[in-house]
Scaffold this motif. Structure first.
Motif, short mmCIF file in Angstrom:
data_model
loop_
_atom_site.label_atom_id
_atom_site.label_comp_id
_atom_site.label_asym_id
_atom_site.label_seq_id
_atom_site.Cartn_x
_atom_site.Cartn_y
_atom_site.Cartn_z
N ASP A 1 0.80 -1.21 -0.17
CA ASP A 1 0.21 0.03 0.14
C ASP A 1 0.94 1.20 0.12
OD1 ASP A 1 -2.05 -1.86 0.27
OD2 ASP A 1 -2.42 -1.60 2.32
N LEU B 1 -1.55 10.60 -8.84
CA LEU B 1 -1.90 9.13 -8.80
C LEU B 1 -1.22 8.28 -9.96
CD1 LEU B 1 -5.59 9.26 -7.67
CD2 LEU B 1 -3.54 8.94 -6.31
N LEU C 1 -0.17 4.44 -9.05
CA LEU C 1 -1.61 3.84 -8.50
C LEU C 1 -2.63 3.76 -9.47
CD1 LEU C 1 -1.24 5.57 -5.13
CD2 LEU C 1 -1.26 3.11 -5.44
N TYR D 1 -3.62 10.02 2.43
CA TYR D 1 -4.38 8.57 2.41
C TYR D 1 -3.45 7.74 2.41
CZ TYR D 1 -8.26 11.80 1.08
OH TYR D 1 -9.47 12.86 1.35
N ILE E 1 -3.56 4.46 0.34
CA ILE E 1 -4.07 3.68 -0.81
C ILE E 1 -3.74 2.46 -1.00
CG2 ILE E 1 -4.56 3.92 -3.31
CD1 ILE E 1 -5.46 6.41 -1.93
N ALA F 1 -6.38 -1.01 -5.19
CA ALA F 1 -7.48 -0.29 -5.08
C ALA F 1 -7.71 0.32 -6.56
CB ALA F 1 -7.33 1.21 -4.20
N ASP G 1 -12.60 2.92 -6.17
CA ASP G 1 -12.29 2.77 -4.83
C ASP G 1 -11.58 4.07 -4.26
OD1 ASP G 1 -13.08 0.30 -4.74
OD2 ASP G 1 -11.36 -0.52 -5.04
N ILE G 2 -10.54 4.45 -5.10
CA ILE G 2 -9.75 5.70 -4.88
C ILE G 2 -10.68 6.93 -4.56
CG2 ILE G 2 -7.97 7.35 -5.23
CD1 ILE G 2 -6.52 4.80 -6.57
#
Length: 345
Positions: free
Chosen positions: A44, A62, A67, A92, A94, A98, A102-103
């Protein structure tokens, strides 16, 4: 007429093809934005979204972090889900697997990381300030030291970037709110008239008990002594007057520093905090008292006890007379001697 039918048939076929393509495109889009991210199977990651960041900037951040696969697709997903204007700044965690959705939901709900700050029961304001100053997730300078005993010992969670001023104000506010709640519930005929005096006595109870559960009985002893005009005779008040609540230390012949007790000369010396030498309460609290200590001085246990001493188990043994108290002290000193012998072996 046949040509009209042919045209209609062609149009119908085209509509069906377009609809099929649109449906397939929608299925593809929904699959992409709900699929696990490209980091699935790894660790994560923590992402800090700065204040003022819009969906475009967040998507680029991101994507750079690996991500998500495509920031443009992320932007379209935000619009499709109706979340493009409701993403919140903050820190956050993450999950590696995810999806974009979800994000988006995580940032829409503002489920940011929270970091605990604890004010320990019986700590002084200066000691609590050192812990707050050392917290690297907080921002800003430390405010001026407030009055001793004004921070309620608890653990509260704060987001990264919270100002140290706000943290201090939070602990002070909880202290004020608690006092406003419990002050009207106090027993009648207590030997003090103000919340400030209650905090002073609660701080002495806190240092004498260490949060081990005798608060109401110890508070009752002090209340009884004050009502009879007897001095409190509490060692922690003397220590606070000497070191502002820091441990008293002495240096051994080998250069090591070890904690020491009070010297007889310190007990005999009159200072504003020496409750062996002064009547009533010292001028200020000597620590931040816990909720249990604050409640105890407002609702003390009813008893005829006038003395207490440690019993060797972490709690106290109580006495109604000086003779009984002296016997309890002798037993406690025997326990201390036995412990010292055991440590020496």
């Amino acid at each position: 007429m046949k040509w009209v039918l042919r045209i209609l048939l062609v149009v119908l076929v085209l509509v069906v093809i377009a609809a099929s393509a649109g449906f397939a495109g929608l299925q593809w889009f929904q699959g992409k934005i709900n699929a696990p991210g490209p980091m699935a199977g790894s660790d994560d990651q923590i992402v800090m979204v700065p204040r003022g960041s819009g969906v475009i900037r967040i998507g680029q951040q991101l994507e750079s972090a690996g991500l998500i696969s495509d920031s443009r697709l992320f932007r379209l997903a935000a619009r499709y889900e109706g979340l493009d204007s409701s993403l919140k700044a903050g820190e956050y965690l993450i999950p590696a697997d995810a999806s974009m959705v979800d994000i988006l939901e995580l940032m829409h709900e503002g489920k940011v990381l929270l970091h605990p700050i604890q004010v320990i029961e019986g700590s002084t304001v200066a000691q609590a300030f050192r812990a707050i100053e050392a917290a690297d997730f907080l921002s800003g300078d430390m405010p001026e030291l407030p009055e001793e005993g004004s921070l309620l010992p608890e653990t509260h969670a704060f987001t990264r970037g919270t100002s140290r001023q706000e943290v201090v104000q939070t602990f002070m506010r909880y202290q004020d709110e608690l006092l406003d709640e419990i002050w009207p519930q106090r027993q009648d005929d207590l030997p003090f008239d103000t919340q400030g005096e209650a905090v002073i006595l609660a701080s002495i109870v806190e240092k004498e008990t260490g949060g081990l559960g005798d608060e109401d009985l110890v508070a009752g002893v002090f209340i009884n002594r004050l009502n009879r005009g007897m001095r409190l005779q509490s060692d922690p008040t003397i220590i606070y007057g000497i070191s502002k609540g820091e441990r008293l230390m002495r240096t051994l012949s080998d250069g090591r520093e070890v904690q020491r007790g009070l010297f007889r000369s310190e007990i005999d010396r009159e200072t504003p905090y020496n409750t062996y030498q002064i009547d009533g309460l010292p001028p200020t609290p000597i620590c931040n008292p816990s909720e249990a200590a604050l409640r105890a001085v407002l609702q003390p246990a009813e008893s005829d006890y006038l003395f207490f001493v440690a019993d060797g188990t972490g709690k106290h043994v109580f006495a109604k007379s000086n003779a009984e108290h002296n016997r309890n002290v002798a037993r406690w000193r025997a326990v201390e001697r036995e412990r010292r012998r055991a440590e020496g072996n």
